[in-house]
Design a protein around this motif. Structure first.
Motif, mmCIF file in Angstrom:
data_model
loop_
_atom_site.group_PDB
_atom_site.id
_atom_site.type_symbol
_atom_site.label_atom_id
_atom_site.label_comp_id
_atom_site.label_asym_id
_atom_site.label_seq_id
_atom_site.Cartn_x
_atom_site.Cartn_y
_atom_site.Cartn_z
ATOM 1 N N ARG A 1 41.861 -61.909 -59.695
ATOM 2 C CA ARG A 1 41.503 -62.354 -58.351
ATOM 3 C C ARG A 1 42.093 -61.366 -57.370
ATOM 4 N N GLU A 2 41.292 -60.931 -56.386
ATOM 5 C CA GLU A 2 41.778 -60.081 -55.311
ATOM 6 C C GLU A 2 41.300 -60.646 -53.981
ATOM 7 N N THR A 3 42.075 -60.440 -52.973
ATOM 8 C CA THR A 3 41.634 -60.797 -51.622
ATOM 9 C C THR A 3 41.706 -59.556 -50.750
ATOM 10 N N TYR A 4 40.713 -59.422 -49.897
ATOM 11 C CA TYR A 4 40.613 -58.275 -49.003
ATOM 12 C C TYR A 4 40.499 -58.773 -47.567
ATOM 13 N N ARG A 5 41.064 -57.993 -46.690
ATOM 14 C CA ARG A 5 40.996 -58.299 -45.260
ATOM 15 C C ARG A 5 40.109 -57.258 -44.593
ATOM 16 N N HIS A 6 39.050 -57.718 -43.928
ATOM 17 C CA HIS A 6 38.114 -56.849 -43.217
ATOM 18 C C HIS A 6 38.203 -57.184 -41.729
#
Length: 247
Positions: A65-70
């Motif tokens: 699982r990865e989370t990215y901030r855009h």
């Protein structure tokens, strides 16, 4: 320990993406992009710049699982962030993408994933600081700013006014603000002359800011008003001193 997540979707493109292209790619791969509010999409349609970063990562027993901030810089000077969740916890282990408007929604979605919440040996403290987007110095007004810049340069009568390079930049202006500048008085008052200094600040479509400095004065042979434009406040104030002393 390296993070075994798929990076193909996040490889930097050969040429920098525009904010619109980046948004289109994000929404195109997110399974739940239809849940985003229409107002959010409308605001992002006029974004000027964007930045993305890996926020956190977790992997355990073949699942990841990865989370990215855009984050996008908007025309009004504010910033808008979307959170992307990437995981392979579905029954077929195919990587899926989801997008959320705030961190609380992201946390709720993450909590539903079948990953052990208490496995610190596999929780990687991957926190990437978002590259700061400088706050605009002005309260810009989206308007026909490119034409305003063209007219400003056209009415300037000084021979050392900004040239074609500046004119080219101003053709990409998206918004602008005009403010009167004040400071230490020059010798104009002693001569009975009228001087005014204005800053014309422009916001360009690539997120850059630039200013032109307009001097209006009556230091002319017949006392008429004259407009001069300079690329910096220092140049403008020096010009005011020269005109006040008859230069």
């Amino acid at each position: 320990m390296s993070v075994p997540y798929e990076t193909a979707a996040y490889e930097p493109p050969e040429s920098p993406e525009s904010p619109e292209e980046h948004l289109e790619r994000l929404l195109g791969r997110a399974l739940n992009s239809f849940e985003l509010a229409d107002e959010t999409i409308r605001r992002l349609d006029r974004a000027l710049a964007h930045d993305s970063s890996l926020h956190s990562a977790h992997h355990s027993a073949g699942l990841h699982r990865e989370t990215y901030r855009h984050t996008w810089l908007l025309a009004d000077g504010s910033a808008l962030t979307l959170w992307e969740l990437v995981h392979n916890t579905a029954h077929d282990c195919v990587t899926q993408h989801e997008v959320y408007e705030d961190a609380e929604e992201l946390r709720a979605a993450t909590s539903r994933l079948p990953l052990p919440p208490d496995a610190p040996d596999f929780e990687l403290p991957v926190m990437v600081r978002l590259s700061p987007i400088p706050d605009p110095r002005h309260a810009y007004v989206p308007d026909d700013s490119a034409d305003h810049g063209r007219r400003l340069l056209r009415r300037a009568e000084n021979t050392d006014r900004p040239g074609e390079d500046m004119a080219g930049l101003l053709r990409t202006a998206f918004a602008h603000q005009i403010t009167q500048a004040f400071g230490p008085p020059c010798r104009a008052g002693e001569m009975g002359l009228c001087f005014s200094l204005y800053e014309h600040a422009f916001l360009l479509r690539d997120g850059r800011e630039l200013s032109l400095w307009e001097v209006e004065h009556t230091a002319t042979p017949d006392g008429r008003h004259m407009c001069e434009v300079y690329p910096s406040e220092k140049d403008a104030r020096e010009a005011m001193e020269r005109r006040a002393s008859g230069g």
